[in-house]
Design a protein around this motif. Structure first.
Motif, PDB file in Angstrom:
ATOM      1  N   UNK A  25       0.833  -1.207   0.000  1.00 49.90           N
ATOM      2  CA  UNK A  25       0.000   0.000   0.000  1.00 49.90           C
ATOM      3  C   UNK A  25       0.869   1.259   0.000  1.00 49.90           C
ATOM      4  N   UNK A  26       1.901   1.271   0.836  1.00 53.71           N
ATOM      5  CA  UNK A  26       2.807   2.422   0.878  1.00 53.71           C
ATOM      6  C   UNK A  26       3.503   2.582  -0.468  1.00 53.71           C
ATOM      7  N   UNK A  27       3.982   1.472  -1.028  1.00 51.46           N
ATOM      8  CA  UNK A  27       4.683   1.533  -2.314  1.00 51.46           C
ATOM      9  C   UNK A  27       3.765   2.037  -3.418  1.00 51.46           C
ATOM     10  N   UNK A  28       2.509   1.593  -3.426  1.00 52.12           N
ATOM     11  CA  UNK A  28       1.559   2.096  -4.420  1.00 52.12           C
ATOM     12  C   UNK A  28       1.345   3.607  -4.254  1.00 52.12           C
ATOM     13  N   UNK A  29       1.235   4.054  -3.003  1.00 55.19           N
ATOM     14  CA  UNK A  29       1.062   5.492  -2.748  1.00 55.19           C
ATOM     15  C   UNK A  29       2.282   6.286  -3.207  1.00 55.19           C
ATOM     16  N   UNK A  30       3.468   5.748  -2.978  1.00 56.85           N
ATOM     17  CA  UNK A  30       4.689   6.447  -3.376  1.00 56.85           C
ATOM     18  C   UNK A  30       4.893   6.421  -4.887  1.00 56.85           C
ATOM     19  N   UNK A  31       4.587   5.289  -5.507  1.00 61.23           N
ATOM     20  CA  UNK A  31       4.857   5.113  -6.933  1.00 61.23           C
ATOM     21  C   UNK A  31       3.789   5.731  -7.823  1.00 61.23           C
ATOM     22  N   UNK A  32       2.566   5.822  -7.334  1.00 63.71           N
ATOM     23  CA  UNK A  32       1.448   6.318  -8.138  1.00 63.71           C
ATOM     24  C   UNK A  32       1.694   7.655  -8.820  1.00 63.71           C
ATOM     25  N   UNK A  33       2.170   8.678  -8.087  1.00 66.80           N
ATOM     26  CA  UNK A  33       2.397   9.968  -8.739  1.00 66.80           C
ATOM     27  C   UNK A  33       3.423   9.918  -9.883  1.00 66.80           C
ATOM     28  N   UNK A  34       4.278   8.897  -9.900  1.00 69.70           N
ATOM     29  CA  UNK A  34       5.265   8.739 -10.975  1.00 69.70           C
ATOM     30  C   UNK A  34       4.716   7.878 -12.112  1.00 69.70           C
ATOM     31  N   UNK A  35       3.432   7.492 -12.017  1.00 71.76           N
ATOM     32  CA  UNK A  35       2.824   6.676 -13.063  1.00 71.76           C
ATOM     33  C   UNK A  35       3.158   5.203 -12.950  1.00 71.76           C
ATOM     34  N   UNK A  36       3.591   4.769 -11.781  1.00 68.51           N
ATOM     35  CA  UNK A  36       3.954   3.372 -11.554  1.00 68.51           C
ATOM     36  C   UNK A  36       3.034   2.742 -10.529  1.00 68.51           C
ATOM     37  N   UNK A  37       3.012   1.429 -10.510  1.00 64.42           N
ATOM     38  CA  UNK A  37       2.405   0.674  -9.410  1.00 64.42           C
ATOM     39  C   UNK A  37       3.550   0.151  -8.555  1.00 64.42           C
ATOM     40  N   UNK A  38       3.221  -0.375  -7.394  1.00 64.25           N
ATOM     41  CA  UNK A  38       4.252  -0.972  -6.543  1.00 64.25           C
ATOM     42  C   UNK A  38       4.975  -2.083  -7.297  1.00 64.25           C
ATOM     43  N   UNK A  39       4.225  -2.920  -7.996  1.00 64.65           N
ATOM     44  CA  UNK A  39       4.828  -4.049  -8.720  1.00 64.65           C
ATOM     45  C   UNK A  39       5.737  -3.562  -9.844  1.00 64.65           C
ATOM     46  N   UNK A  40       5.315  -2.541 -10.576  1.00 59.46           N
ATOM     47  CA  UNK A  40       6.153  -2.017 -11.651  1.00 59.46           C
ATOM     48  C   UNK A  40       7.437  -1.430 -11.075  1.00 59.46           C
ATOM     49  N   UNK A  41       7.294  -0.686  -9.981  1.00 57.37           N
ATOM     50  CA  UNK A  41       8.456  -0.079  -9.317  1.00 57.37           C
ATOM     51  C   UNK A  41       9.420  -1.170  -8.853  1.00 57.37           C
ATOM     52  N   UNK A  42       8.878  -2.235  -8.299  1.00 58.50           N
ATOM     53  CA  UNK A  42       9.696  -3.335  -7.798  1.00 58.50           C
ATOM     54  C   UNK A  42      10.473  -3.997  -8.936  1.00 58.50           C
ATOM     55  N   UNK A  43       9.827  -4.272 -10.047  1.00 55.61           N
ATOM     56  CA  UNK A  43      10.505  -4.928 -11.172  1.00 55.61           C
ATOM     57  C   UNK A  43      11.530  -3.991 -11.801  1.00 55.61           C
TER      58      UNK A  43
END
Length: 148
Positions: A25-43
């Motif tokens: 949830x935190x990762x999705x909140x952090x990544x969202x403004x950059x146009x990413x999801x947590x999973x995309x950011x992780x990969x």
């Protein structure tokens, strides 16, 4: 008398599953403004230093190759990553971030740093280090048992 390991393991698993959900949830909140999801950011994060085959990314993340493949294909489709030839294996292409993918990850970094500082302030740096050490030991022990 000490507590039986079965219930301790079950409670630990539930706590880790809850923690995983909280981190996602935190990762999705952090990544969202950059146009990413947590999973995309992780990969993308897994291939920032060097291109890797999908199977290698999956191993490092502890998830299935199929899950990473779906995300990798989406990243490529959106221009955030690309497949490159793999000199070690002709069929297992390497995933690498594009300049747009690198830029997206870099847009996440300032918010991630602020959140990390807030968490460290809440726990204290020593407790945060202890938590990391405990999670790493638990992961290493599970990996060792899996290899037996």
């Amino acid at each position: 008398m000490s507590e039986h390991p079965g219930p301790l393991m079950a409670r630990t698993a539930v706590a880790v599953f809850r923690l995983n959900g909280q981190f996602l949830r935190v990762a999705d909140d952090l990544a969202g403004p950059a146009g990413l999801t947590a999973a995309w950011w992780q990969v993308l994060g897994a291939v920032l230093d060097e291109p890797l085959p999908v199977a290698g990314i999956a191993r490092s993340m502890g998830i299935t190759r199929q899950s990473v493949q779906r995300i990798a294909d989406l990243l490529v489709e959106r221009g955030l990553a690309e497949y490159r030839p793999n000199p070690a294996h002709s069929r297992a292409k390497l995933l690498a971030p594009t300049l747009d993918g690198i830029a997206a990850v870099e847009r996440v970094v300032p918010a991630q740093r602020v959140f990390a500082e807030r968490l460290a302030d809440r726990l204290g740096p020593e407790e945060l280090r202890n938590a990391l050490a405990a999670v790493e030991r638990l992961s290493d022990a599970l990996e060792a048992l899996d290899a037996e």
